[in-house]
Design a protein around this motif. Structure first.
Motif, mmCIF file in Angstrom:
data_model
loop_
_atom_site.group_PDB
_atom_site.id
_atom_site.type_symbol
_atom_site.label_atom_id
_atom_site.label_comp_id
_atom_site.label_asym_id
_atom_site.label_seq_id
_atom_site.Cartn_x
_atom_site.Cartn_y
_atom_site.Cartn_z
ATOM 1 N N PHE A 182 -8.039 -6.161 4.225
ATOM 2 C CA PHE A 182 -8.917 -7.286 4.544
ATOM 3 C C PHE A 182 -10.192 -7.261 3.704
ATOM 4 O O PHE A 182 -10.678 -8.292 3.254
ATOM 5 N N THR A 183 -10.747 -6.079 3.507
ATOM 6 C CA THR A 183 -11.976 -5.984 2.711
ATOM 7 C C THR A 183 -11.705 -6.283 1.267
ATOM 8 O O THR A 183 -12.542 -6.874 0.571
ATOM 9 N N ARG A 184 -10.526 -5.886 0.784
ATOM 10 C CA ARG A 184 -10.205 -6.130 -0.627
ATOM 11 C C ARG A 184 -9.970 -7.624 -0.877
ATOM 12 O O ARG A 184 -10.318 -8.172 -1.918
ATOM 13 N N VAL A 201 0.853 -1.185 0.000
ATOM 14 C CA VAL A 201 0.000 0.000 0.000
ATOM 15 C C VAL A 201 0.890 1.236 0.000
ATOM 16 O O VAL A 201 1.762 1.386 0.872
ATOM 17 N N GLU A 202 0.665 2.119 -0.955
ATOM 18 C CA GLU A 202 1.459 3.334 -1.044
ATOM 19 C C GLU A 202 0.789 4.461 -0.266
ATOM 20 O O GLU A 202 -0.339 4.848 -0.575
ATOM 21 N N GLN A 241 -6.778 1.568 9.346
ATOM 22 C CA GLN A 241 -7.470 1.871 8.093
ATOM 23 C C GLN A 241 -6.839 1.115 6.926
ATOM 24 O O GLN A 241 -7.542 0.594 6.049
ATOM 25 N N VAL A 242 -5.495 1.034 6.945
ATOM 26 C CA VAL A 242 -4.812 0.299 5.879
ATOM 27 C C VAL A 242 -5.157 -1.180 5.961
ATOM 28 O O VAL A 242 -5.442 -1.833 4.946
#
Length: 353
Positions: A349-351, A314-315, A343-344
């Motif tokens: 997890f949702t993705r 994640v950038e 939040q990251v």
């Protein structure tokens, strides 16, 4: 030691060299102090012990002259018993004198330095029997100092003796015409006065020799600048070696970090400059754990390893830079970052679902 070597040794000895010298028995020591203590001991003996002891011994020895027939010498056993009795009387007279002199000498030595047994000091050395080394000791600086001390003691004793004899001249002459039994007392009084005067006169020599012994000891322990640098390197470690060890440690730490990246939950990166690999498992840790962090080439390597093993990257420029400055490897992230990292993780997890 050559003159060039002495001239190059301009630096005071370090604490480490002084400690090593003391452990090897190389300590400052004045030979005049024990001699002075022995003179004082002899003065104590003459003033407090010799008068009564000598009188008692003289009375017992006089029996050999006054009553020669009072001793049985019929056989060898009688002779042995007589000699033993004579030796006992003489020993009781000499022993206190020897004890006082030994105690005074030991006290003078102990007050200078605490005695210790050093095998290196008594080990055989060629320099101690070498004629060349002996010649150097005799005619060197130390030999000259010893010669001057001997001259000073000779002149002092001679001058004091002459002054004393001059002051006691009439008493000595009168003693020749007086009761012979008074001569021992006169001689004892003169001996006490002589030794007292000599001891007072040599105090200056002893004080000067104590100072000279310490100055010479410090001079002999002086070091060159190169020796000081070499000793500092030995104590602190060679900078090149330390740099090499530090580089090896960093390489091992880097390899260990990269080996842990495949276990990461997510890698937070600032496209090419910073990368932080985090592991979060509710059953193992209460907060995300930092597995690896790096910048520039190390950051690229972390990203490459993560992408190779399917670890999400994640950038987030601001979060990656802040995490890099605040976190340590193998430790959980500070509470200040819980919300941002949560939040990251929520996004990951949702993705994945």
């Amino acid at each position: 030691m050559s003159d060039e070597d002495k001239e190059s040794k301009t630096e005071a000895a370090t604490d480490n060299k002084i400690r090593d010298a003391i452990e090897k028995g190389n300590i400052p020591f004045s030979k005049e102090a024990p001699i002075f203590a022995s003179i004082v001991g002899m003065l104590i003996v003459l003033a407090f012990q010799i008068r009564n002891s000598a009188k008692s011994l003289a009375e017992k020895l006089a029996l050999f002259i006054d009553h020669p027939k009072g001793f049985s010498l019929n056989n060898g056993t009688d002779a042995i018993v007589l000699l033993q009795a004579l030796a006992l009387e003489i020993g009781s007279f000499i022993l206190p004198i020897v004890v006082v002199l030994c105690v005074c000498g030991l006290v003078a030595s102990i007050l200078q330095n605490i005695p210790s047994v050093v095998s290196e000091r008594i080990a055989p050395r060629w320099s101690r029997i070498s004629p060349l080394s002996g010649w150097g000791r005799i005619f060197g600086l130390q030999g000259q100092v010893e010669f001057l001390k001997s001259v000073f003691k000779f002149l002092t004793i001679t001058l004091v003796s002459l002054l004393l004899l001059k002051s006691e001249h009439y008493k000595v002459v009168n003693a020749m015409f007086s009761d012979p039994s008074l001569i021992p007392e006169l001689l004892l009084t003169m001996a006490i006065r002589l030794i007292s005067a000599v001891s007072i006169a040599t105090i200056v020599l002893v004080a000067a020799d104590l100072v000279w012994a310490r100055l010479r000891w410090q001079r002999d322990l002086r070091m060159s600048r190169q020796e000081v640098k070499d000793e500092f390197k030995q104590m602190e470690g060679d900078p090149l070696v330390k740099a090499r060890l530090r580089s090896l440690a960093q390489d091992r730490s880097r390899k260990r970090m990269l080996a842990a990246v495949p276990r990461a939950t997510v890698v937070i990166a600032n496209p090419t400059h910073y990368a932080i690999a985090l592991l979060y498992d509710r059953q193992e840790t209460s907060a995300p754990l930092v597995l690896a962090k790096g910048k520039d080439l190390i950051a690229l390597k972390i990203r490459e390893t993560a992408e190779k093993h399917g670890v999400p990257v994640v950038e987030d420029k601001a979060l990656a830079r802040s995490l890099y400055d605040s976190v340590e490897v193998d430790r959980m992230i500070p509470p200040d970052f819980y919300r941002a990292v949560a939040q990251v993780l929520f996004f990951i997890f949702t993705r994945s679902k």
